[in-house]
Design a protein around this motif. Structure first.
Motif, PDB file in Angstrom:
ATOM      1  N   VAL A 269       0.842  -1.196   0.000  1.00  0.00           N
ATOM      2  CA  VAL A 269       0.000   0.000   0.000  1.00  0.00           C
ATOM      3  C   VAL A 269       0.874   1.240   0.000  1.00  0.00           C
ATOM      4  CG1 VAL A 269      -1.960  -1.080   1.179  1.00  0.00           C
ATOM      5  CG2 VAL A 269      -0.126  -0.035   2.535  1.00  0.00           C
TER       6      VAL A 269
ATOM      7  N   VAL B  81      -3.840   4.941   2.337  1.00  0.00           N
ATOM      8  CA  VAL B  81      -4.409   4.347   3.552  1.00  0.00           C
ATOM      9  C   VAL B  81      -4.943   5.442   4.463  1.00  0.00           C
ATOM     10  CG1 VAL B  81      -3.878   2.999   5.617  1.00  0.00           C
ATOM     11  CG2 VAL B  81      -2.912   2.331   3.406  1.00  0.00           C
TER      12      VAL B  81
ATOM     13  N   ARG C  97       0.054  -3.560   4.577  1.00  0.00           N
ATOM     14  CA  ARG C  97      -1.145  -3.426   5.408  1.00  0.00           C
ATOM     15  C   ARG C  97      -1.792  -4.792   5.605  1.00  0.00           C
ATOM     16  NH1 ARG C  97      -6.187  -3.787   4.189  1.00  0.00           N
ATOM     17  NH2 ARG C  97      -5.769  -3.608   1.945  1.00  0.00           N
TER      18      ARG C  97
END
Length: 650
Positions: free
Chosen positions: A461, A466, A499
């Motif tokens: 990610v 995020v 993540r």
């Protein structure tokens, strides 16, 4: 009325009670006629005649049982002429008006002068084409095998052991197969039904020919070879194979061209195709070749992997009447739905190399779904849009909301794939020495304290993405967050990371770690409010509530359990279940009791389901693991259900 010209290839039948033969052949139903041992009598047990009038004429009414229909049938016979003038069965009836007997009729009465439909219809054409095909096939020289594998069946019938006399019943069986052949230089033709689904067993080229054996039965390859060896060959066509191949290519091209042209809908009128069709309407007539390419691309099958293909099933409308048709004009022309969606090929579709086709919502006008809303779709995605909209499997906005910024739907984004599959034990080990926030310490304590491994998928990610996603996510007013602000702060500067998520009893952890070192960056937990059952309703059975002093809070991945883990013996659970069932049903015939799960974790408060048969009736039991080894709380689940409630739960 339209008359149909008689044809030997067409059969016409009158359905229902519309045939006048019920009146004109009334006397055929009685008296009784016995043929081949069967009684043809249909008019059984007639009533006494009763005087009635039908259309101004005196008659005699008689009722009886029709044994074929098992219903009462009523006839009225004309008192003067003796012919049937009325027939009735249930609510169906028929009457004869102005009867005439033994009169001379003009021949023109039996000559049809109205409109006629040609005898050539689809069925007649099919029969004629079939007969022509069979005639052509009969004229092709057949290369037949002279040997077939055979299994012999022998059954003794009679005999005398002393004299050696013996009579045998002998029959033979040979496997059924299809023998295909073609001139090798011309190439293999496409297998037609049903041979296209028949397994190929053998193939070999001999001289000018290639022979192939197909069968749903297993045939020994040596037998197949012997079959081919036994074939008496015939001469191939007396023409150059290259010339034949060229002719076949031209014919195939012409056939496909005819199929394509037939789909373009030249001259079709929109209002004739409003129901149960997916319409593709041409609204730009500046480039015929472009329209052709767009229509072909929109209906082209799209491979989905393996032998699967999906295609958009479109009804094309190519009519200059709709040149320049706008969305508003389309809605006005359609009026009330259906249809609920329409596809348009406009000037942008023609000029844009991607050929984005306009998709218009033409259903009812709703606040969240305004009538006339549009998006564009590229031809390769038409099958997904059309297939799902046509069966209402997906909503219009599912595609419209997934269009790119330019309003063109190019397909749904590919789901993210994890770059690594690990377990909670590995995560706990990686982050153990770098816990600088309360949330990280709590996260580590929870996953490190778990008894069993749990799988975790790690995704690559960008922390800024995020951060934005976490910030914009609505968690609800009743959710409790731990470490949320620290998580937003740690991800605000961006950068690459990994993540993952780990479920908890009533929520989940989201965490990010460094891609290279696996150093923890941040974690936050969302805990949802405990489940609150709906208020009881009058007449609606409520599940039985079972309060227990403990609840299992560790999520379990049953696929991760192995025989090396601390597991509960299934036989022990079964004995506990059967003991409770015997206590509740001392006179019952009790069988079963095996746990549903093959591996049972030893966790306090864990629920184990078991199926039991009591006097042939299925009953479900639940065993709840206690803090005493091999001791369980066992309950029979009532028909209305069972709800296990732990501390702090309602």
């Amino acid at each position: 009325m339209v008359h149909a010209v008689k044809s030997p290839d067409t059969m016409y039948a009158t359905m229902g009670t519309g045939s006048p033969s019920l009146l004109l052949r009334a006397y055929d139903v009685f008296p009784a006629k016995t043929t081949r041992g069967f009684d043809d009598q249909r008019f059984v047990g007639p009533s006494a005649p009763r005087a009635v009038r039908v259309r101004g004429r005196d008659g005699w009414e008689v009722s009886a049982l029709d044994q074929h229909a098992n219903e009462t049938v009523t006839y009225v016979f004309d008192a003067e002429l003796g012919i049937a003038v009325r027939w009735q069965r249930g609510e169906d009836w028929m009457e004869l008006e102005n009867p005439s007997l033994d009169d001379a009729f003009e021949p023109t009465l039996f000559t049809w002068t109205g409109p006629s439909r040609p005898a050539e219809d689809d069925i007649a054409r099919f029969h004629r084409e079939h007969e022509e095909r069979q005639r052509v096939l009969a004229g092709i020289p057949q290369a037949l095998p002279t040997w077939l594998p055979m299994t012999t069946n022998v059954q003794p019938q009679s005999g005398i052991a002393r004299t050696g006399e013996l009579s045998l019943s002998i029959s033979g069986y040979t496997p059924q197969f299809t023998l295909r052949r073609w001139v090798t230089a011309i190439g293999e033709p496409k297998a037609e039904w049903p041979n296209d689904s028949t397994p190929e067993r053998y193939r070999r080229s001999v001289g000018d020919w290639t022979y192939e054996i197909r069968s749903h039965q297993e045939i020994n390859r040596d037998d197949c070879a012997r079959i081919v060896d036994s074939i008496v060959p015939v001469d191939p066509p007396d023409r150059d194979p290259a010339d034949i191949t060229a002719e076949l290519a031209i014919e195939e091209h012409d056939r496909r061209e005819a199929e394509v042209l037939a789909t373009f809908g030249t001259g079709r009128v929109l209002t004739d195709h409003l129901e149960d069709e997916s319409l593709l309407i041409r609204t730009d007539f500046s480039d015929d070749a472009a329209w052709r390419d767009i229509a072909v691309a929109a209906m082209a099958p799209v491979p989905q992997g393996g032998d699967t293909e999906f295609a958009a099933y479109l009804t094309c409308i190519d009519n200059p009447e709709y040149d320049g048709l706008t969305v508003d004009g389309l809605l006005e022309a359609i009026g009330e739905p259906p249809p609920y969606y329409v596809f348009l090929v406009d000037a942008e579709t023609v000029k844009n190399p991607e050929m984005p086709i306009v998709t218009v919502y033409t259903g009812p006008d709703e606040p969240e779904r305004p009538r006339g809303r549009t998006f564009r779709v590229i031809p390769s995605e038409m099958c997904g849009v059309e297939n799902n909209l046509s069966i209402a499997n997906m909503d219009f906005e599912s595609f419209a909301d997934s269009a790119d910024e330019d309003g063109v739907f190019r397909g749904f984004p590919e789901p993210a794939h994890p770059i690594e599959e690990v377990t909670t034990r590995e995560i706990a080990h990686w982050i153990a020495d770098d816990l600088d926030t309360d949330a990280l310490r709590e996260f580590h304590a929870q996953i490190a304290g778990r008894k069993y491994r749990y799988p975790v998928s790690l995704f690559e990610v960008e922390l800024a993405e995020v951060h934005a996603h976490t910030r914009d996510t609505e968690h609800g007013t009743h959710a409790e967050l731990l470490g949320y602000d620290e998580f937003l702060g740690a991800t605000s500067n961006g950068g690459p990371a990994l993540r993952g998520t780990v479920p908890t009893h009533n929520g989940y952890w989201t965490f990010v770690i460094d891609r290279g070192s696996h150093r923890p960056i941040a974690a936050y937990r969302i805990t949802f409010a405990p489940y609150v059952p709906p208020a009881p309703q009058d007449g609606v059975p409520q599940p039985m509530k079972l309060e227990v002093p403990f609840v299992c809070t560790e999520p379990i991945s049953f696929s991760m359990l192995t025989d090396d883990d601390d597991l509960i013996d299934r036989d022990v659970v079964q004995r506990a279940i059967l003991a409770e069932a015997a206590r509740l049903h001392p006179d019952g015939d009790i069988v079963g009791g095996e746990p549903v799960l093959q591996r049972i974790p030893r966790l306090l408060g864990f629920n184990i389901g078991c199926h039991v048969q009591i006097d042939g009736r299925p009953v479900f039991y639940v065993a709840i693991v206690t803090d005493v080894d091999d001791k369980f709380l066992v309950r029979e689940v009532p028909p209305e259900g069972l709800r296990v409630v732990g501390p702090g739960e309602d």
